[in-house]
Design a protein around this motif. Sequence first.
Motif, PDB file in Angstrom:
ATOM      1  N   GLY A  70      -3.295  -5.357   9.063  1.00  0.00           N
ATOM      2  CA  GLY A  70      -3.500  -4.780  10.402  1.00  0.00           C
ATOM      3  C   GLY A  70      -4.550  -3.689  10.407  1.00  0.00           C
ATOM      4  N   SER A  71      -4.510  -2.870  11.463  1.00  0.00           N
ATOM      5  CA  SER A  71      -5.571  -1.880  11.623  1.00  0.00           C
ATOM      6  C   SER A  71      -5.118  -0.448  11.330  1.00  0.00           C
ATOM      7  CB  SER A  71      -6.129  -1.953  13.045  1.00  0.00           C
ATOM      8  OG  SER A  71      -5.126  -1.575  13.964  1.00  0.00           O
ATOM      9  N   THR A  72      -3.841  -0.243  10.975  1.00  0.00           N
ATOM     10  CA  THR A  72      -3.415   1.133  10.706  1.00  0.00           C
ATOM     11  C   THR A  72      -3.809   1.538   9.289  1.00  0.00           C
ATOM     12  OG1 THR A  72      -1.213   0.410  10.084  1.00  0.00           O
ATOM     13  CG2 THR A  72      -1.513   1.099  12.354  1.00  0.00           C
ATOM     14  N   ASP A  74      -2.177   2.392   6.736  1.00  0.00           N
ATOM     15  CA  ASP A  74      -1.447   1.849   5.591  1.00  0.00           C
ATOM     16  C   ASP A  74      -1.745   0.363   5.370  1.00  0.00           C
ATOM     17  OD1 ASP A  74      -0.093   0.934   7.750  1.00  0.00           O
ATOM     18  OD2 ASP A  74       1.895   1.631   7.125  1.00  0.00           O
ATOM     19  N   ASP A  75      -2.603  -0.216   6.186  1.00  0.00           N
ATOM     20  CA  ASP A  75      -3.004  -1.611   5.978  1.00  0.00           C
ATOM     21  C   ASP A  75      -4.227  -1.643   5.070  1.00  0.00           C
ATOM     22  OD1 ASP A  75      -1.078  -2.979   7.549  1.00  0.00           O
ATOM     23  OD2 ASP A  75      -2.080  -2.246   9.337  1.00  0.00           O
TER      24      ASP A  75
ATOM     25  N   GLU B 189      -1.450  -1.403  18.886  1.00  0.00           N
ATOM     26  CA  GLU B 189      -1.654  -0.921  17.526  1.00  0.00           C
ATOM     27  C   GLU B 189      -2.898  -0.033  17.391  1.00  0.00           C
ATOM     28  OE1 GLU B 189      -1.208  -3.822  14.427  1.00  0.00           O
ATOM     29  OE2 GLU B 189      -2.304  -2.612  12.977  1.00  0.00           O
ATOM     30  N   PRO B 190      -4.055  -0.432  17.937  1.00  0.00           N
ATOM     31  CA  PRO B 190      -5.226   0.444  17.772  1.00  0.00           C
ATOM     32  C   PRO B 190      -5.002   1.837  18.368  1.00  0.00           C
ATOM     33  CG  PRO B 190      -5.895  -1.725  18.553  1.00  0.00           C
ATOM     34  CD  PRO B 190      -4.397  -1.707  18.586  1.00  0.00           C
ATOM     35  N   ILE B 192      -2.156   3.390  18.684  1.00  0.00           N
ATOM     36  CA  ILE B 192      -1.228   4.130  17.818  1.00  0.00           C
ATOM     37  C   ILE B 192      -1.958   4.591  16.553  1.00  0.00           C
ATOM     38  CG2 ILE B 192       0.877   3.938  16.433  1.00  0.00           C
ATOM     39  CD1 ILE B 192       1.925   2.040  18.625  1.00  0.00           C
ATOM     40  N   ALA B 193      -2.826   3.745  16.031  1.00  0.00           N
ATOM     41  CA  ALA B 193      -3.615   4.126  14.845  1.00  0.00           C
ATOM     42  C   ALA B 193      -4.450   5.369  15.161  1.00  0.00           C
ATOM     43  CB  ALA B 193      -4.513   2.969  14.418  1.00  0.00           C
ATOM     44  N   PHE B 196      -2.179   8.355  15.149  1.00  0.00           N
ATOM     45  CA  PHE B 196      -1.867   8.727  13.761  1.00  0.00           C
ATOM     46  C   PHE B 196      -3.036   9.495  13.150  1.00  0.00           C
ATOM     47  CE2 PHE B 196       1.597   5.536  12.244  1.00  0.00           C
ATOM     48  CZ  PHE B 196       2.387   5.909  13.304  1.00  0.00           C
ATOM     49  N   ASN B 197      -4.239   8.967  13.349  1.00  0.00           N
ATOM     50  CA  ASN B 197      -5.408   9.624  12.758  1.00  0.00           C
ATOM     51  C   ASN B 197      -5.551  11.045  13.265  1.00  0.00           C
ATOM     52  OD1 ASN B 197      -6.129   7.451  11.236  1.00  0.00           O
ATOM     53  ND2 ASN B 197      -7.536   6.603  12.773  1.00  0.00           N
ATOM     54  N   LEU B 208       4.270   8.784   8.012  1.00  0.00           N
ATOM     55  CA  LEU B 208       4.322   8.019   9.252  1.00  0.00           C
ATOM     56  C   LEU B 208       4.231   6.531   8.945  1.00  0.00           C
ATOM     57  CD1 LEU B 208       1.890  10.070  11.540  1.00  0.00           C
ATOM     58  CD2 LEU B 208       4.388  10.181  11.415  1.00  0.00           C
ATOM     59  N   PHE B 210       4.217   2.418  10.785  1.00  0.00           N
ATOM     60  CA  PHE B 210       3.989   1.661  12.016  1.00  0.00           C
ATOM     61  C   PHE B 210       4.457   0.224  11.800  1.00  0.00           C
ATOM     62  CE2 PHE B 210       1.352  -1.505  14.074  1.00  0.00           C
ATOM     63  CZ  PHE B 210       1.538  -1.167  15.410  1.00  0.00           C
TER      64      PHE B 210
END
Lengths: 418, 418
Positions: A70-72, A74-75, B189-190, B192-193, B196-197, B208, B210
């Motif tokens: 994915g794009s987070t 941790d991916d 997701e983007p 949320i990413a 997070f950043n 954290l 996801f």
Amino acid sequence: MHGEIITIGNELVSGRTQDLNSWYAAGRLTASGLKVTRVTSVGDDEKRTGEALKRALNSSRFVIVTGGLGSTTDDMTCEIAANALDCPLCLDHQMLSKIEEYVRDRKIQMTESLKKMARMPKGARMINPKGATCGFSLVTEDVHFYFLPGVPDQTRYLIDTFVLPDILGRYETLPVMRQRIIKVYGLDEPRIAEIFNSIERRLEEVVLGFYPHFPENHITISLRGRDEPSVSSILDRAERIISEMVGPYAFTHDSREMEEVVGHILQKNEKTLSVAESCTGGLIGTRLTDVAGSSRYFQGGVVSYSNQAKIDFLRVSRKTIESYGAVSAETAREMAMGVRSAMHTDIGLAVTGIAGPDGGSRDKPVGTVHIALSSEKKIFTEKYRFWGKRKQVKLNSAMMALDWVRRYLNGDPFISGI
Amino acid sequence: MHGEIITIGNELVSGRTQDLNSWYAAGRLTASGLKVTRVTSVGDDEKRTGEALKRALNSSRFVIVTGGLGSTTDDMTCEIAANALDCPLCLDHQMLSKIEEYVRDRKIQMTESLKKMARMPKGARMINPKGATCGFSLVTEDVHFYFLPGVPDQTRYLIDTFVLPDILGRYETLPVMRQRIIKVYGLDEPRIAEIFNSIERRLEEVVLGFYPHFPENHITISLRGRDEPSVSSILDRAERIISEMVGPYAFTHDSREMEEVVGHILQKNEKTLSVAESCTGGLIGTRLTDVAGSSRYFQGGVVSYSNQAKIDFLRVSRKTIESYGAVSAETAREMAMGVRSAMHTDIGLAVTGIAGPDGGSRDKPVGTVHIALSSEKKIFTEKYRFWGKRKQVKLNSAMMALDWVRRYLNGDPFISGI
């Protein structure tokens, strides 16, 4: 021909999530005649993931890797694979244009984290580049790596549609592998085990498999051989023998869901259906409408959760509810007749029961469910006792009700109640 | 303090059996503040099992191994461990007398294969020597190995009763580990990413996570520390910071499903609900009724799949459908009003849309969905465009409709449509 599976995710090594991906992949690979020698799960952890990939490179011919695409932050699977397999990250233009299309369609902003997803190990080839769900494959030192997303539905789809055919096409095993599936409802595991025991000797090299999918059970019949005609004729015979033993408990001999089978039979018989749902709360309706084109035979339904709704919408008489209760054969009968008449359909189907955990009594314990089917000719009712939690009672009730439509139109007897 | 889990058995790598042992052990170890870095499953295979044990010896402080301890020929764990960990097999007198007792009690014959079970790696200490279910532990180069049987009930019992207390007694870990969860809907997701950043630097040692659960996304906030108050206060702060950024997109801060949250708010506000479902086909109803006690606020609904059902049951005017179409704000509006009035509820909720794959047009492409909510005061409608396959469109439609009830009763604005 042996390979291995690597699954990545903190949720796996922390025990928060069961690793269904490796279980599914292992089952599918084995059923196809391939050997899985190892399954490794690691967290979102550069060191352990890198080690696992390197070890796989040195000991396997094919490797399925799931998770971390994915794009987070941790991916990190792409980066880790690039390092471990010595294929530097490059911008993949096919992937980039896919992401750009996604961003354009949804009118969202392009972000750094989205752009990051287009950086893939050099030599990577996208799997399913035209579809919504993608992965990539990578060949290093003659070992085939398949990198897939961690979402189980997506993983399963990609394994069945792309990965497995690719692996099978690549290796010289007995070239023909065929599998049949028989989905049964209402036959439990011990009875299926008895059937297996009684016939296994008659089936020679055929491999039988059993997979519970609550509330269904799936039987697989697999065989690998030299050519299509001989494999097919052995499988035909095995399927015939098993079909005879399971009889109308088998609702399909392919991958269809019960609602697809029911929809098909309704269409073939040019019949329309409506449903009156109490304890299932809409589950039968939503399953029927999961099938594209269901508006051709499904008119709709009433979720008559309250007694008043049963009276107002379905013309159930207040007296029936007062005398026999909302959970009774009499109420189910009037619900089925009522919905059939109000929706002007050929068949009216009704379910009323106690899903629990509260609301049970000595006479009507949790899991007591009445089903009724009203047709132009006749009305049927039956009482069942389903076990398990609320959702399981609902699932069994909906499945049994759908099975009634199938059996009714096929001229088979209903599964008996209590 | 980190360790790993190795599970042994052909049934695991062939996908015949789900590996519940590693899942359970990982969950229990993590909940106790220990870290699991890797889970490896291998078949009853000397080479792979030996490799896995050696690797564990070089990278972990503790290792739980399950399977292969029985008396059949494929139970080779003792032999393999003896070779891999360089502890020759010896006759264990405690184990031998246990086996002799077993044979005596059951009046069966002592066999070679039973005797084989008394040969254990040198230095092995029995786990639970007095009980019916045993395993053994072995310390090599300061790494603690725990060998357990593969039967899930026995494994769980031994882990909880002996293994976990032994490991915890041995290591000075930060004893408190806590995790919070925030479930969000409507934030992709983007985005949320990006969140997070922007905050990761402010959260220090907080971890954290996801996790996408279509159509929801789950955020986890975890921390390990010395004592409950300090861990909790850091987590409180982190949760507050994230909550501020996600706002009403967060629908719960615990494990509840959306339908439980909606049910809770309806009860708190003493409001009742009914639903008129077209493209969702009953999905909203079945989700609401998945919650025990939902009859207190959910009266029921109408699955008005056909236009006639919309007219007959919901008093949608034929003219509205003819002028604007069944998938339109006007029809959704009349459906919501109609179901509210017919079911005598405070709130009437309606969904009409095109789930696909057929039925779309240029003006109304697949995924076009109108939602309407009718309350005592006002009627709201909004148009959405959902992506994905039929079931995904249905899931998003149902989720959005449920989210409307939550946001309406909380006084939050609805997620905007198109």
